[in-house]
Design a protein around this motif. Structure first.
Motif, PDB file in Angstrom:
ATOM      1  N   UNK A 139       0.851  34.114  11.527  1.00 41.08           N
ATOM      2  CA  UNK A 139       1.759  32.969  11.519  1.00 41.08           C
ATOM      3  C   UNK A 139       1.447  31.962  12.637  1.00 41.08           C
ATOM      4  N   UNK A 140       1.587  30.681  12.315  1.00 40.39           N
ATOM      5  CA  UNK A 140       1.488  29.582  13.283  1.00 40.39           C
ATOM      6  C   UNK A 140       0.119  29.480  13.942  1.00 40.39           C
ATOM      7  N   UNK A 141      -0.879  30.050  13.306  1.00 39.05           N
ATOM      8  CA  UNK A 141      -2.214  29.954  13.901  1.00 39.05           C
ATOM      9  C   UNK A 141      -2.776  28.562  13.664  1.00 39.05           C
ATOM     10  N   UNK A 142      -3.399  28.020  14.670  1.00 36.76           N
ATOM     11  CA  UNK A 142      -3.853  26.639  14.576  1.00 36.76           C
ATOM     12  C   UNK A 142      -5.376  26.521  14.614  1.00 36.76           C
ATOM     13  N   UNK A 143      -6.012  27.402  15.316  1.00 38.36           N
ATOM     14  CA  UNK A 143      -7.464  27.290  15.393  1.00 38.36           C
ATOM     15  C   UNK A 143      -8.078  28.592  15.859  1.00 38.36           C
ATOM     16  N   UNK A 144      -9.306  28.798  15.470  1.00 40.49           N
ATOM     17  CA  UNK A 144     -10.036  29.994  15.866  1.00 40.49           C
ATOM     18  C   UNK A 144     -11.400  29.550  16.352  1.00 40.49           C
ATOM     19  N   UNK A 145     -11.812  30.107  17.475  1.00 35.45           N
ATOM     20  CA  UNK A 145     -13.033  29.657  18.106  1.00 35.45           C
ATOM     21  C   UNK A 145     -13.766  30.866  18.667  1.00 35.45           C
ATOM     22  N   UNK A 146     -15.055  30.973  18.410  1.00 40.05           N
ATOM     23  CA  UNK A 146     -15.822  32.042  19.051  1.00 40.05           C
ATOM     24  C   UNK A 146     -16.263  31.568  20.416  1.00 40.05           C
ATOM     25  N   UNK A 147     -16.081  32.395  21.410  1.00 41.10           N
ATOM     26  CA  UNK A 147     -16.521  32.054  22.752  1.00 41.10           C
ATOM     27  C   UNK A 147     -17.258  33.262  23.317  1.00 41.10           C
ATOM     28  N   UNK A 148     -18.559  33.258  23.155  1.00 43.16           N
ATOM     29  CA  UNK A 148     -19.346  34.416  23.571  1.00 43.16           C
ATOM     30  C   UNK A 148     -18.922  35.636  22.776  1.00 43.16           C
ATOM     31  N   UNK A 149     -18.563  36.704  23.479  1.00 45.27           N
ATOM     32  CA  UNK A 149     -18.159  37.936  22.788  1.00 45.27           C
ATOM     33  C   UNK A 149     -16.687  37.910  22.397  1.00 45.27           C
ATOM     34  N   UNK A 150     -16.005  36.853  22.805  1.00 45.68           N
ATOM     35  CA  UNK A 150     -14.565  36.799  22.548  1.00 45.68           C
ATOM     36  C   UNK A 150     -14.252  35.882  21.372  1.00 45.68           C
ATOM     37  N   UNK A 151     -13.138  36.166  20.746  1.00 44.85           N
ATOM     38  CA  UNK A 151     -12.577  35.245  19.761  1.00 44.85           C
ATOM     39  C   UNK A 151     -11.353  34.611  20.413  1.00 44.85           C
ATOM     40  N   UNK A 152     -11.296  33.295  20.426  1.00 45.51           N
ATOM     41  CA  UNK A 152     -10.136  32.614  20.993  1.00 45.51           C
ATOM     42  C   UNK A 152      -9.315  32.022  19.861  1.00 45.51           C
ATOM     43  N   UNK A 194     -12.595  17.211  18.411  1.00 50.51           N
ATOM     44  CA  UNK A 194     -13.379  18.272  19.041  1.00 50.51           C
ATOM     45  C   UNK A 194     -13.440  17.929  20.519  1.00 50.51           C
ATOM     46  N   UNK A 195     -13.118  18.888  21.366  1.00 49.32           N
ATOM     47  CA  UNK A 195     -13.137  18.629  22.798  1.00 49.32           C
ATOM     48  C   UNK A 195     -14.406  19.218  23.397  1.00 49.32           C
ATOM     49  N   UNK A 196     -15.151  18.372  24.093  1.00 49.23           N
ATOM     50  CA  UNK A 196     -16.406  18.808  24.731  1.00 49.23           C
ATOM     51  C   UNK A 196     -16.243  18.812  26.237  1.00 49.23           C
ATOM     52  N   UNK A 197     -16.871  19.781  26.867  1.00 51.00           N
ATOM     53  CA  UNK A 197     -16.997  19.761  28.319  1.00 51.00           C
ATOM     54  C   UNK A 197     -18.337  20.385  28.668  1.00 51.00           C
ATOM     55  N   UNK A 198     -19.099  19.706  29.515  1.00 49.70           N
ATOM     56  CA  UNK A 198     -20.459  20.159  29.860  1.00 49.70           C
ATOM     57  C   UNK A 198     -21.251  20.539  28.604  1.00 49.70           C
ATOM     58  N   UNK A 199     -21.090  19.741  27.567  1.00 46.37           N
ATOM     59  CA  UNK A 199     -21.887  19.949  26.363  1.00 46.37           C
ATOM     60  C   UNK A 199     -21.417  21.070  25.471  1.00 46.37           C
ATOM     61  N   UNK A 200     -20.343  21.742  25.884  1.00 43.92           N
ATOM     62  CA  UNK A 200     -19.854  22.863  25.062  1.00 43.92           C
ATOM     63  C   UNK A 200     -18.564  22.483  24.351  1.00 43.92           C
ATOM     64  N   UNK A 201     -18.414  23.015  23.165  1.00 48.63           N
ATOM     65  CA  UNK A 201     -17.189  22.789  22.421  1.00 48.63           C
ATOM     66  C   UNK A 201     -16.089  23.685  22.973  1.00 48.63           C
ATOM     67  N   UNK A 202     -15.001  23.046  23.422  1.00 47.41           N
ATOM     68  CA  UNK A 202     -13.880  23.839  23.923  1.00 47.41           C
ATOM     69  C   UNK A 202     -12.880  24.127  22.824  1.00 47.41           C
ATOM     70  N   UNK A 203     -12.713  23.159  21.933  1.00 54.14           N
ATOM     71  CA  UNK A 203     -11.684  23.296  20.922  1.00 54.14           C
ATOM     72  C   UNK A 203     -11.942  22.320  19.785  1.00 54.14           C
ATOM     73  N   UNK A 204     -11.631  22.718  18.588  1.00 54.40           N
ATOM     74  CA  UNK A 204     -11.668  21.784  17.465  1.00 54.40           C
ATOM     75  C   UNK A 204     -10.431  22.013  16.613  1.00 54.40           C
ATOM     76  N   UNK A 205      -9.783  20.950  16.211  1.00 49.23           N
ATOM     77  CA  UNK A 205      -8.592  21.112  15.378  1.00 49.23           C
ATOM     78  C   UNK A 205      -8.003  19.774  14.992  1.00 49.23           C
ATOM     79  N   UNK A 206      -6.822  19.847  14.382  1.00 45.33           N
ATOM     80  CA  UNK A 206      -6.123  18.652  13.923  1.00 45.33           C
ATOM     81  C   UNK A 206      -5.390  17.991  15.082  1.00 45.33           C
ATOM     82  N   UNK A 207      -5.468  16.673  15.161  1.00 42.68           N
ATOM     83  CA  UNK A 207      -4.826  15.970  16.265  1.00 42.68           C
ATOM     84  C   UNK A 207      -3.308  16.096  16.213  1.00 42.68           C
TER      85      UNK A 207
END
Ligand SMILES: Nc1ncnc2c1ncn2[C@@H]1O[C@H](COP(=O)(O)OP(=O)(O)O)[C@@H](O)[C@H]1O
Ligand SMILES: [Mg+2]
Length: 318
Positions: A262-275, A219-232
């Protein structure tokens, strides 16, 4: 601090790892503020049993604060977490071995005496002492005074102390800080071998290299927020990836539809957006069409090509 938050929807979904392995830890919207500073900001994480989970982020990104809350040393301001599917309590804490900072060993006592004192405090049987000393490669040195130990040996003794209660989880904060290259290699090897025995590891580090070498998940953190989580293994190397920002009327439906892309690796909610992050490259047309066929109309789509490795390096070099 164990109050249950009303937010029950996790922000992060890791389709790549969405097996039925039980969760050792689930963090929900965990938040810690120091005055105006939000040290940990609505953090969501899921740690599966058997993983070596890295919390990666530059100094000041909230790693130690997060571990402090998880270990009951710090109170959270918002959110909740569950170890082993249960609300925090004292009994459960025994199932977790941790090193947040080097324990206060007595410099003039030998390793064995030091561990006896800690075993008594923790209520662990003395029969565990030789076992854990052997485990960390210090059995032959157990009669030597702590003050004669190298930094690497001191850290290994700290790990031995954390293993006294036969924990299911080991929590480590910057476990190789201050060590020489050989000591670093030894500690990393030790962490991996402890994990091989089935202990789940939660490890905070500001070193990309460390997380890549040791961890299975990150899980990658910056300024206390999660930027990304996934498999190394899916994010390391020079593999190109694409970050895509999406928005639809119903982002929950959007997220579940995306699990088959296909090939999706991670999904993350970021405010109103889905990344989402896709291996390699894709074009907006492909994803738009895919979602349209599933009855989802996008109101926003933005492609950002990137190498995650580069991204991490930027993030962690400060
Ligand atoms: N006791 C405290 N009082 C005020 N601010 C703090 C305190 N502890 C940590 N912080 C701040 O919280 C942020 C996160 O710190 P920390 O969790 O130690 O980060 P990391 O472990 O990732 O380096 C930093 O900005 C830090 O200065
Ligand atoms: Mg720290």
């Amino acid at each position: 601090m164990d109050s249950q938050s009303s937010h029950s929807e996790p922000n992060i979904q890791k389709f790549a790892t969405s097996s039925t392995q039980p969760l050792v830890l689930k963090i929900n919207q965990l938040t810690k503020r120091y005055g105006k500073l939000t040290a940990v900001n609505r953090l969501n994480l899921e740690v599966k049993r058997g993983s070596i989970y890295g919390i990666l982020g530059p100094n000041g990104s909230g790693k130690t604060t997060t571990l402090g809350m998880l270990l009951g040393v710090l109170n959270s301001d918002e959110g909740s977490f569950r170890w082993f599917g249960e609300a925090p309590d004292k009994q459960q804490r025994k199932r977790i071995g941790a090193i947040l900072e080097t324990p206060n060993f007595y410099p003039y006592l030998n390793a064995e005496r030091n561990l006896k004192i800690i075993a008594d405090i923790k209520g662990a049987p003395h029969s565990r002492i030789d076992i854990v000393l052997k485990r960390v490669g210090l059995l032959e040195r157990k009669q030597d005074r702590f003050k004669t130990y190298s930094l690497g040996m001191k850290q290994r003794l700290a790990i031995a102390a954390a293993l006294l209660n036969e924990p299911e989880v080991l929590v480590l904060d910057e476990p190789t800080n201050g060590l020489d290259p050989q000591g670093i290699a030894e500690i990393r090897q030790l962490i991996k071998s402890i994990a091989e025995e089935g202990v789940t590891i939660l490890l905070a580090s500001h070193l990309l290299d460390e997380v890549e070498k040791v961890c299975t998940d990150v899980a990658v953190l910056k300024f206390g927020k999660l930027l990304f989580a996934g498999k190394v293994d899916q994010i390391s190397g020079d593999k190109e990836s694409t970050l895509i920002e999406l928005k639809a009327d119903d982002n929950e439906a959007l997220k579940s539809a995306l699990s088959d892309f296909p090939a999706i690796r991670g999904v993350n909610s970021n405010g109103h957006l889905v990344e989402i992050i896709i291996d390699g490259t894709t074009d907006g047309k492909a994803i738009n069409q895919f979602l349209f066929e599933k009855g989802i109309v996008l109101s926003h789509l933005n492609l950002k090509s990137m190498s995650l490795e580069q991204n991490f390096l930027e993030l962690t070099s400060n």
